[in-house]
Design a protein around this motif. Sequence first.
Motif, PDB file in Angstrom:
ATOM      1  N   UNK A  63      70.093 148.671 118.143  1.00  0.00           N
ATOM      2  CA  UNK A  63      68.787 147.986 118.112  1.00  0.00           C
ATOM      3  C   UNK A  63      67.811 148.614 119.105  1.00  0.00           C
ATOM      4  N   UNK A  64      66.531 148.311 118.924  1.00  0.00           N
ATOM      5  CA  UNK A  64      65.519 148.775 119.882  1.00  0.00           C
ATOM      6  C   UNK A  64      65.656 148.006 121.188  1.00  0.00           C
ATOM      7  N   UNK A  65      66.101 146.781 121.069  1.00  0.00           N
ATOM      8  CA  UNK A  65      66.279 145.911 122.236  1.00  0.00           C
ATOM      9  C   UNK A  65      66.777 144.575 121.727  1.00  0.00           C
ATOM     10  N   UNK A  66      67.142 143.719 122.667  1.00  0.00           N
ATOM     11  CA  UNK A  66      67.692 142.416 122.298  1.00  0.00           C
ATOM     12  C   UNK A  66      66.911 141.340 123.040  1.00  0.00           C
ATOM     13  N   UNK A  67      66.592 140.255 122.343  1.00  0.00           N
ATOM     14  CA  UNK A  67      66.048 139.079 123.028  1.00  0.00           C
ATOM     15  C   UNK A  67      66.951 137.892 122.731  1.00  0.00           C
ATOM     16  N   UNK A  68      67.075 137.036 123.732  1.00  0.00           N
ATOM     17  CA  UNK A  68      67.845 135.802 123.562  1.00  0.00           C
ATOM     18  C   UNK A  68      66.877 134.659 123.852  1.00  0.00           C
ATOM     19  N   UNK A  69      66.144 134.190 122.828  1.00  0.00           N
ATOM     20  CA  UNK A  69      65.093 133.197 123.077  1.00  0.00           C
ATOM     21  C   UNK A  69      65.661 131.893 123.616  1.00  0.00           C
ATOM     22  N   UNK A  70      64.877 131.231 124.482  1.00  0.00           N
ATOM     23  CA  UNK A  70      65.319 129.977 125.099  1.00  0.00           C
ATOM     24  C   UNK A  70      65.171 128.810 124.122  1.00  0.00           C
ATOM     25  N   UNK A  71      64.177 128.906 123.240  1.00  0.00           N
ATOM     26  CA  UNK A  71      63.934 127.818 122.296  1.00  0.00           C
ATOM     27  C   UNK A  71      63.137 128.365 121.101  1.00  0.00           C
ATOM     28  N   UNK A  72      62.759 127.469 120.200  1.00  0.00           N
ATOM     29  CA  UNK A  72      62.059 127.903 118.984  1.00  0.00           C
ATOM     30  C   UNK A  72      60.721 128.563 119.338  1.00  0.00           C
ATOM     31  N   UNK A  73      60.022 127.995 120.354  1.00  0.00           N
ATOM     32  CA  UNK A  73      58.736 128.572 120.764  1.00  0.00           C
ATOM     33  C   UNK A  73      58.911 130.013 121.235  1.00  0.00           C
ATOM     34  N   UNK A  74      59.943 130.234 122.011  1.00  0.00           N
ATOM     35  CA  UNK A  74      60.252 131.579 122.499  1.00  0.00           C
ATOM     36  C   UNK A  74      60.532 132.534 121.332  1.00  0.00           C
ATOM     37  N   UNK A  75      61.272 132.013 120.370  1.00  0.00           N
ATOM     38  CA  UNK A  75      61.637 132.834 119.200  1.00  0.00           C
ATOM     39  C   UNK A  75      60.389 133.266 118.439  1.00  0.00           C
ATOM     40  N   UNK A  76      59.463 132.325 118.215  1.00  0.00           N
ATOM     41  CA  UNK A  76      58.261 132.687 117.453  1.00  0.00           C
ATOM     42  C   UNK A  76      57.332 133.581 118.283  1.00  0.00           C
ATOM     43  N   UNK A  77      57.339 133.391 119.612  1.00  0.00           N
ATOM     44  CA  UNK A  77      56.530 134.297 120.449  1.00  0.00           C
ATOM     45  C   UNK A  77      57.072 135.718 120.377  1.00  0.00           C
ATOM     46  N   UNK A  78      58.397 135.842 120.395  1.00  0.00           N
ATOM     47  CA  UNK A  78      59.004 137.182 120.291  1.00  0.00           C
ATOM     48  C   UNK A  78      58.606 137.834 118.963  1.00  0.00           C
ATOM     49  N   UNK A  79      58.609 137.036 117.906  1.00  0.00           N
ATOM     50  CA  UNK A  79      58.222 137.544 116.585  1.00  0.00           C
ATOM     51  C   UNK A  79      56.769 138.020 116.596  1.00  0.00           C
ATOM     52  N   UNK A  80      55.901 137.190 117.203  1.00  0.00           N
ATOM     53  CA  UNK A  80      54.473 137.552 117.265  1.00  0.00           C
ATOM     54  C   UNK A  80      54.271 138.874 118.015  1.00  0.00           C
ATOM     55  N   UNK A  81      54.982 139.008 119.138  1.00  0.00           N
ATOM     56  CA  UNK A  81      54.810 140.224 119.947  1.00  0.00           C
ATOM     57  C   UNK A  81      55.305 141.442 119.170  1.00  0.00           C
ATOM     58  N   UNK A  82      56.437 141.303 118.494  1.00  0.00           N
ATOM     59  CA  UNK A  82      56.947 142.437 117.706  1.00  0.00           C
ATOM     60  C   UNK A  82      55.972 142.796 116.595  1.00  0.00           C
ATOM     61  N   UNK A  83      55.316 141.782 116.036  1.00  0.00           N
ATOM     62  CA  UNK A  83      54.305 142.056 115.009  1.00  0.00           C
ATOM     63  C   UNK A  83      53.131 142.825 115.622  1.00  0.00           C
ATOM     64  N   UNK A  84      52.694 142.394 116.826  1.00  0.00           N
ATOM     65  CA  UNK A  84      51.569 143.087 117.471  1.00  0.00           C
ATOM     66  C   UNK A  84      51.918 144.559 117.726  1.00  0.00           C
ATOM     67  N   UNK A  85      53.162 144.827 118.046  1.00  0.00           N
ATOM     68  CA  UNK A  85      53.580 146.200 118.301  1.00  0.00           C
ATOM     69  C   UNK A  85      54.060 146.908 117.031  1.00  0.00           C
ATOM     70  N   UNK A  86      54.030 146.172 115.928  1.00  0.00           N
ATOM     71  CA  UNK A  86      54.459 146.716 114.625  1.00  0.00           C
ATOM     72  C   UNK A  86      55.877 147.246 114.650  1.00  0.00           C
ATOM     73  N   UNK A  87      56.761 146.552 115.363  1.00  0.00           N
ATOM     74  CA  UNK A  87      58.167 146.979 115.345  1.00  0.00           C
ATOM     75  C   UNK A  87      58.982 145.955 114.542  1.00  0.00           C
ATOM     76  N   UNK A  88      60.043 146.422 113.905  1.00  0.00           N
ATOM     77  CA  UNK A  88      60.869 145.506 113.099  1.00  0.00           C
ATOM     78  C   UNK A  88      61.555 144.447 113.958  1.00  0.00           C
ATOM     79  N   UNK A  89      61.808 143.307 113.353  1.00  0.00           N
ATOM     80  CA  UNK A  89      62.379 142.153 114.054  1.00  0.00           C
ATOM     81  C   UNK A  89      63.516 141.610 113.190  1.00  0.00           C
ATOM     82  N   UNK A  90      64.634 141.324 113.807  1.00  0.00           N
ATOM     83  CA  UNK A  90      65.799 140.853 113.044  1.00  0.00           C
ATOM     84  C   UNK A  90      66.457 139.699 113.783  1.00  0.00           C
ATOM     85  N   UNK A  91      66.648 138.598 113.069  1.00  0.00           N
ATOM     86  CA  UNK A  91      67.281 137.433 113.700  1.00  0.00           C
ATOM     87  C   UNK A  91      68.788 137.496 113.470  1.00  0.00           C
ATOM     88  N   UNK A  92      69.527 137.020 114.464  1.00  0.00           N
ATOM     89  CA  UNK A  92      70.984 137.085 114.383  1.00  0.00           C
ATOM     90  C   UNK A  92      71.598 135.761 114.813  1.00  0.00           C
TER      91      UNK A  92
END
Length: 285
Positions: A63-92
Amino acid sequence: MQRTTPQPHRCDAVKATTPYAENVVLLQHLESELARTLRGEVRFDAGSKALYASDASNYRQVPLGVVVPRDVGDLTRALEICNEYAVPFLTRGGGTSQNGQCVNVAVVADVSKCVNRIVWIDPNARTAIVEPGVVCDTLRDAGEKYGLTFGPDPATHSLCTLGGMIGNNSYGAHSVMAGKTADNVAALQIATYDGARFWVGPTQEDRLERIIEKGGRKGEIYRQLRDLRDRYSDAIRREFPQMRRRVSGFNLDQLLPENGFNVARAGWHRRHLRGDAASEGAPCG
Ligand SMILES: Cc1cc2nc3c(=O)[nH]c(=O)nc-3n(C[C@H](O)[C@H](O)[C@H](O)COP(=O)(O)OP(=O)(O)OC[C@H]3O[C@@H](n4cnc5c(N)ncnc54)[C@H](O)[C@@H]3O)c2cc1C
């Protein structure tokens, strides 16, 4: 005022044509922004990337990197940031997929550690609202006190998560009685890569038209799905195999009017507790 060294803006970094994994500047900026914004863990070190380079399949993708979101808000923020940087995002979830579903050259978000609350169980409606990282057995244990269980039980039931089960439309020995995971999804809250977040579930035709008329991202997605359904509805009715274990591809039959244009069951998710005596498709809440 002092002159500062100009920092590359995220958009400049995105414009670079270098493949993601080799784009060191992009990844450094992405990592800093994620670390600055998220409350959970941001792990771009080699060890963490190695840990998440495999699932239960033979495939390997670092992977490019790993995030372990603390809650749903964190998860959607991570998604938004990856979108801003145009990098792929994969939930596990539990990472027990056998076909490489949760490995990719992407920012991998592990929801199993923290985004794993059972929000609510309604024993009368036999319905639960869960976060995606809830493990199948955790939900089953919680349902037991009401005489309920969650029917679909992959062999990995002690490890796999509801999000992953929805992603794979998982089944198991008891799915013969209770249906596959998709058959037990009442509604889903979805977050799209481009920032929309909304609930999907069974939708009567008049309501479907109102949603499409209202527009926005949900209206646009529903319009495209309706058009797809209308174009192929005869073929779907004629040719979709009537098999209990049909889990490949998209469940386009769930978009037919007689099935209630149910986007929640048309390809992914679930959140429903099933009583032990029930044997056909789960009711929608
Ligand atoms: C030994 C073994 C036995 C198995 N037996 C069975 C079986 O009997 N029946 C069966 O159906 N499967 C079986 N499987 C496959 C697998 O265990 C199941 O499909 C399981 O339900 C996957 O859950 P997970 O949490 O591990 O999902 P993961 O592997 O983590 O993810 C599965 C998919 O869902 C996506 N996903 C996860 N969370 C989210 C989210 N929050 N939002 C959007 N997408 C998400 C992932 O990106 C991925 O595409 C088995 C696997 C193994 C290794």
